[in-house]
Design a protein around this motif. Sequence first.
Motif, short mmCIF file in Angstrom:
data_model
loop_
_atom_site.label_atom_id
_atom_site.label_comp_id
_atom_site.label_asym_id
_atom_site.label_seq_id
_atom_site.Cartn_x
_atom_site.Cartn_y
_atom_site.Cartn_z
N LYS A 182 1.72 7.99 -6.05
CA LYS A 182 0.42 8.53 -6.56
C LYS A 182 1.11 9.73 -5.60
O LYS A 182 0.54 11.33 -6.15
CB LYS A 182 -0.97 7.89 -5.79
N PHE A 183 1.65 9.63 -4.37
CA PHE A 183 1.59 11.03 -3.29
C PHE A 183 2.97 11.48 -4.53
O PHE A 183 2.85 13.03 -4.61
CB PHE A 183 1.91 11.04 -2.23
N ILE B 28 -8.56 9.49 -3.02
CA ILE B 28 -7.08 9.73 -2.15
C ILE B 28 -7.45 11.61 -1.33
O ILE B 28 -7.17 11.07 -0.25
CB ILE B 28 -5.63 10.09 -3.58
N SER C 50 0.72 -1.17 0.30
CA SER C 50 -0.27 -0.10 -0.08
C SER C 50 0.99 1.38 0.27
O SER C 50 0.92 2.22 -0.48
CB SER C 50 -0.72 -0.09 1.34
N LYS D 234 2.05 1.89 -3.10
CA LYS D 234 1.09 2.77 -4.07
C LYS D 234 1.34 3.97 -3.62
O LYS D 234 1.07 4.64 -4.94
CB LYS D 234 0.19 1.63 -3.68
N TYR D 235 0.90 3.87 -2.59
CA TYR D 235 0.53 5.74 -2.80
C TYR D 235 1.71 6.58 -2.55
O TYR D 235 1.86 7.79 -3.08
CB TYR D 235 -0.08 5.32 -0.77
N GLU D 236 2.84 5.98 -2.58
CA GLU D 236 3.88 6.79 -2.68
C GLU D 236 4.04 7.40 -4.00
O GLU D 236 4.75 8.77 -4.50
CB GLU D 236 5.51 5.70 -2.26
N LYS E 253 7.49 6.09 1.58
CA LYS E 253 6.81 4.90 1.86
C LYS E 253 7.44 5.12 3.02
O LYS E 253 7.15 4.54 3.81
CB LYS E 253 7.49 4.19 1.41
N LEU F 53 5.54 7.34 5.17
CA LEU F 53 3.96 6.63 5.27
C LEU F 53 4.24 5.62 5.97
O LEU F 53 3.01 5.23 6.90
CB LEU F 53 3.60 5.73 3.86
N LEU G 16 -8.96 6.65 2.72
CA LEU G 16 -6.96 6.87 3.06
C LEU G 16 -6.56 7.28 4.06
O LEU G 16 -5.47 6.70 4.51
CB LEU G 16 -5.93 8.02 1.60
N GLU H 178 -10.08 8.00 -9.57
CA GLU H 178 -8.92 8.12 -8.16
C GLU H 178 -8.82 9.27 -7.51
O GLU H 178 -8.38 8.90 -6.31
CB GLU H 178 -8.15 7.95 -9.81
N LEU I 9 -6.70 14.43 3.01
CA LEU I 9 -6.69 13.10 2.44
C LEU I 9 -7.74 12.20 2.73
O LEU I 9 -8.71 13.03 3.65
CB LEU I 9 -5.83 12.26 3.06
#
Lengths: 109, 109
Positions: free
Chosen positions: A22-23, A94, A15, A18-20, B29, B32, B99, A90, B95
Motif C-alpha cells: 500500500k505504501f 491507512i 502485516s 500488506k502495508y509495504e 517491510k 517497517l 495503523l 481503505e 498514519l
Amino acid sequence: MLKEIPLIDHGLEKSFEKYEKKFKALADKKRLQIMNILTKQGSTCVCDLIPIVGMPQSKLSYHLKILLDANIIIKETKGTWSYYEINMEEVNHILSEELCCILKPGNSK
Amino acid sequence: MLKEIPLIDHGLEKSFEKYEKKFKALADKKRLQIMNILTKQGSTCVCDLIPIVGMPQSKLSYHLKILLDANIIIKETKGTWSYYEINMEEVNHILSEELCCILKPGNSK
DNA sequence: CTCTTAAATCAATTATAATTGATGAACTAA
DNA sequence: TTAGTTCATCAATTATAATTGATTTAAGAG
C-alpha cells in the motif's frame, strides 16, 4: 500463563508485507496527483483523466493498476468505459485525518 | 470575487513530493520491521539493532538513513554510539490511529 | 601513540520500478 | 461486416533502489 514472545512474528510479517504494498502504491507523486484528482472529481473514466493528469494513456493505465491492486482505488466498468474512484474506506484506514484531507474535496483553496 | 483554479497547483505539487518521500521510506517491510522494533524497544543503538533485525550493519545503516531523511525516526549520538527512536509526532501526522498501533507497544499479542 | 569498537560511506553488483510506443481485446455504431 | 473508441497489456528500454563487502571516520581505552 506465560506468553511466548516469538523471535519472528509471522502475523506482523504478513502485516508489513500488506502495508509495504500500500505504501509503495502511495509512494509516487504522480499517483498522489491521480488520487487528488479522483477525490475532487469523484468517479472518472480513464479517457477524461488523460487530459487532466497530462500523461499518455499507457502510463496512466500502469499507475491506475498499481493503485487498484493496492485496493486504494475502485474500478467500475460500464461498456467500453472504465470508471475509477477513491476507496475512501481503505484510505481512511491507512492515513491520518490530516493527510486524508489532501485527498478530500475543498482542500485546494 | 472569483477564485482562480490553477491547472497546476504548485503548493499541492510540493506536498506530493514531500509525501512521496515519506511513503517511499515506509514502503519497505524491513523498514517497517525496524520501526516496529524501535516502538517496542524505544531509543536503541545500531549495535543492539543488528542482532534483533538480523541484517548486516551496512544494510541497517542504509535503511536507517532513509527513515531518518524522511523524518520518520530521530537520531541522537552519544560518543561512539548512535541511538535511534521513532518520531512519534511525525508518524501520527501521517498514519491513521489504527495503523499507528502496529508502531506502538502492546500490539504484538 | 596504538588498538578496538561503532557506525557511516563507498563502489560494484543485482533487483525492482517506470516509461515508451505498439499491439490487442472488448465494446459500440454504422 | 467494418471502422472507431476505450482501455489493458506487452516488450524493450531507461531509471531508481537495494544489497554486498570493503573502506573510512570518529570516539574511547590503554
